[in-house]
Design a protein around this motif. Sequence first.
Motif, PDB file in Angstrom:
ATOM      1  N   ALA A  73       0.656  -1.286  -0.093  1.00  0.00           N
ATOM      2  CA  ALA A  73      -0.123   0.034   0.002  1.00  0.00           C
ATOM      3  C   ALA A  73       0.949   1.348   0.133  1.00  0.00           C
ATOM      4  O   ALA A  73       0.571   2.263  -0.697  1.00  0.00           O
ATOM      5  N   THR A  74       1.876   1.116   0.872  1.00  0.00           N
ATOM      6  CA  THR A  74       3.158   2.291   0.826  1.00  0.00           C
ATOM      7  C   THR A  74       3.675   2.548  -0.358  1.00  0.00           C
ATOM      8  O   THR A  74       3.802   3.641  -1.080  1.00  0.00           O
ATOM      9  N   LEU A  75       4.170   1.457  -0.954  1.00  0.00           N
ATOM     10  CA  LEU A  75       4.560   1.557  -2.544  1.00  0.00           C
ATOM     11  C   LEU A  75       3.541   2.149  -3.558  1.00  0.00           C
ATOM     12  O   LEU A  75       4.207   3.099  -4.164  1.00  0.00           O
ATOM     13  N   PHE A  76       2.674   1.671  -3.492  1.00  0.00           N
ATOM     14  CA  PHE A  76       1.686   1.939  -4.615  1.00  0.00           C
ATOM     15  C   PHE A  76       1.402   3.473  -4.486  1.00  0.00           C
ATOM     16  O   PHE A  76       1.156   4.259  -5.391  1.00  0.00           O
ATOM     17  N   ALA A  77       1.107   4.128  -3.050  1.00  0.00           N
ATOM     18  CA  ALA A  77       0.758   5.299  -2.902  1.00  0.00           C
ATOM     19  C   ALA A  77       1.945   6.143  -3.154  1.00  0.00           C
ATOM     20  O   ALA A  77       1.648   7.283  -3.627  1.00  0.00           O
ATOM     21  N   SER A  78       3.064   5.524  -3.070  1.00  0.00           N
ATOM     22  CA  SER A  78       4.030   6.871  -3.509  1.00  0.00           C
ATOM     23  C   SER A  78       4.420   6.714  -4.768  1.00  0.00           C
ATOM     24  O   SER A  78       4.695   8.031  -5.264  1.00  0.00           O
ATOM     25  N   LEU A  79       4.151   5.795  -5.387  1.00  0.00           N
ATOM     26  CA  LEU A  79       4.365   5.908  -7.067  1.00  0.00           C
ATOM     27  C   LEU A  79       3.332   6.841  -7.519  1.00  0.00           C
ATOM     28  O   LEU A  79       3.602   7.523  -8.131  1.00  0.00           O
TER      29      LEU A  79
ATOM     30  N   PRO B 260      10.308  10.462   5.715  1.00  0.00           N
ATOM     31  CA  PRO B 260       9.206  10.701   6.813  1.00  0.00           C
ATOM     32  C   PRO B 260       7.948  10.413   6.609  1.00  0.00           C
ATOM     33  O   PRO B 260       7.140   9.591   7.229  1.00  0.00           O
ATOM     34  N   ILE B 261       7.374  10.537   5.254  1.00  0.00           N
ATOM     35  CA  ILE B 261       5.956  10.291   4.990  1.00  0.00           C
ATOM     36  C   ILE B 261       5.901   9.084   4.617  1.00  0.00           C
ATOM     37  O   ILE B 261       4.735   8.294   5.064  1.00  0.00           O
ATOM     38  N   ILE B 262       6.865   8.136   4.131  1.00  0.00           N
ATOM     39  CA  ILE B 262       6.831   6.931   3.779  1.00  0.00           C
ATOM     40  C   ILE B 262       6.761   6.031   4.967  1.00  0.00           C
ATOM     41  O   ILE B 262       5.764   5.123   5.220  1.00  0.00           O
ATOM     42  N   ALA B 263       7.430   6.362   6.135  1.00  0.00           N
ATOM     43  CA  ALA B 263       7.244   5.818   7.527  1.00  0.00           C
ATOM     44  C   ALA B 263       5.931   5.804   8.002  1.00  0.00           C
ATOM     45  O   ALA B 263       5.364   4.952   8.537  1.00  0.00           O
ATOM     46  N   THR B 264       5.508   7.267   7.867  1.00  0.00           N
ATOM     47  CA  THR B 264       4.023   7.429   8.560  1.00  0.00           C
ATOM     48  C   THR B 264       2.982   6.605   7.805  1.00  0.00           C
ATOM     49  O   THR B 264       2.358   5.942   8.362  1.00  0.00           O
ATOM     50  N   LEU B 265       3.064   6.525   6.512  1.00  0.00           N
ATOM     51  CA  LEU B 265       2.179   5.605   5.901  1.00  0.00           C
ATOM     52  C   LEU B 265       2.109   4.393   6.162  1.00  0.00           C
ATOM     53  O   LEU B 265       1.178   3.663   6.102  1.00  0.00           O
ATOM     54  N   PHE B 266       3.658   3.959   6.145  1.00  0.00           N
ATOM     55  CA  PHE B 266       3.757   2.484   6.400  1.00  0.00           C
ATOM     56  C   PHE B 266       2.938   2.112   7.847  1.00  0.00           C
ATOM     57  O   PHE B 266       2.217   1.026   7.775  1.00  0.00           O
TER      58      PHE B 266
ATOM     59  N   GLY C 281      -4.004   7.821   2.128  1.00  0.00           N
ATOM     60  CA  GLY C 281      -2.456   7.680   1.898  1.00  0.00           C
ATOM     61  C   GLY C 281      -1.784   8.308   0.661  1.00  0.00           C
ATOM     62  O   GLY C 281      -0.967   8.954   0.690  1.00  0.00           O
ATOM     63  N   LEU C 282      -2.113   8.195  -0.284  1.00  0.00           N
ATOM     64  CA  LEU C 282      -1.978   8.749  -1.647  1.00  0.00           C
ATOM     65  C   LEU C 282      -2.071  10.428  -1.367  1.00  0.00           C
ATOM     66  O   LEU C 282      -1.315  11.177  -1.953  1.00  0.00           O
TER      67      LEU C 282
END
Lengths: 323, 275
Positions: free
Chosen positions: B85-91, B192-198, B152-153
């Motif tokens: 979910a984090t990967l897809f939202a960051s892409l 930071p936002i990746i960690a948050t979303l994870f 998340g996106l």
Amino acid sequence: MSERGTGGGEARAGRSWSLTKHARDNLTAYTFLAPFLIIFLVFLVYPVVYSLYLAMHQVPADSFDVFGGLQFVGFKNFIKLFTDVKFWWSVAMTLYYAVLIIPAGIAASLTLALLLNNRLKAVAVYRSAFFLPYVLDMLVVGIVWTLIYSPHVGILVQFFESIGITAFTEKGFLGMPGSAMPSVVFANVLKGAGFGMILYLSAIQNISPSLYEAAEIDGATPWQRFTRITLPLVKPITFFMVIIGTISALNAFVEVYAMTSGGPNVDVGGRALGATWVTGYYVFDAFYNQWRLGYASAMSYVLLALTVIVSLVNRKFLGSDNT
Amino acid sequence: MAVQRTSVWKTIALYVGLTAAAIVVLFPFFWMVVTAFKEPGQAFSTELFPTGPTISNFKRVLGDFGFGRYFVNSVIVATTAAAFATLFASLAGYVFAKKQFFMRDRLFGLLLLSLMIPGMMYVVPQFAIITKLGWMNTYKAMIIPHLANVFGLFLMRQYMLTIPSELIEAAEMDGASERQVFTTIMVPLSIPIIATLFLLTFQFHWNNFLWQLIVTNVERLYTVPVGLAMFKSAHEELYTLKMAGSCISILPIAVLFFFAQRYFIEGMTMGAVKE
């Protein structure tokens, strides 16, 4: 928002091959988007359409092949829904839930925020303590509260007995129609208050201290300062709390599942109706316990309609106030 | 607020108020832990601390009642789901923040609109889709339908908008591919936002009880909340065991919160007042 600013780089990239660049940009963009979009379309957009299809069908009574044997019934499910007392009761209970949780949630959040809005050493520790329940599982919270609320032997009943109140002893807080819903809401308010608290706290800390100083010079009491300065200036948060309170009522399920299963029953004109029978729980019950997929889908559509109405009403309020 | 000179009495009053509030808010969890350490026969004693605490409840739920297995399932589901979910939202967040493309703003509007849809709406049709795909009783049924996290996106996009586009342009000038721009510029600057979303998606999936209940009906695949719900309906009277199971269920999130509360609090409240 700075949407305009981000495209500047591409626009400067030279005219002669702008078309190919444009096409290539689209291709890369959609490549990056693909995983998200595919899941979004298949599991979040399509179900909304598919749900309407299901709402117009029903599983035949003698069929075990749930999806092979779906029967087209047109708007029958919707018509049945509008004459279903249990459904209208659930809408009323959802409303009741909202009416309880909105003011209680606002009061709890605001109280915690005001307590925290002081320069004390341990403020951060208390802030974490208040927020912690918000991240924990509603199911567990509900199960723990059923223990606390339980009849005869539950700690709360015993506490009330020790101060001379025995009204709850026999059936417990969740077993009596009058106290069941408030008890469910109370458990939920304590769990969720930390969230609203953070929102209120940051809004309060954004209020200019000079306002309070001026009011103090003019002889305003602390209560006046709260009602005339703080409350009006945190109004956007209060509106937001009303929205999320309404949405949590429309989505209420896990807390009811964990604590009351929709009960206890009340006798309403000869019919047994659940004192915590909210629409979210009815959807689940129609689907999971009774296997009436079409009916549950039709009901969830009404839930969606209610949500849209609430959002539109709220938007109207917010739109005129927030800017 | 004007808090130049806080008097001693006011300070004391405030601490009393704060402590009372903390006791009320945390009491259920305190009571859960206390009951989990009681002997079954003492489940309803009102002593605040059990005489002769025991860990036998934990041993029993983990051993005899399969909570060990449920725990492993929960870890598998929540970790995998959070990672993807984090990967897809960051892409997706990257292109919404930094790219111009066909239908971008409309698509973004549609995504945000979907946030309004009540969760109960999805239960029946998603279940029907899972059944048709033949995914009942699989990990992927628990994970995949919730991998498109729109909130998340939104968080990702907001964060990535603040990363200067010049950095990307400079890298492109040096011949970096799109993939390299993403992995060497966007990801490192968005930690930071990746960690948050994870953390937020991990928490979401750990607590995603209703969905996990619906798509599993074999014990081998139960997650902790599902196992707990089943245990609750089968052994209503075994309170001390139920509380031990409850402790196990919330422990990981409580621990994560203890170490990373800032990420939780900021992430959860960030999107709230924006717009």
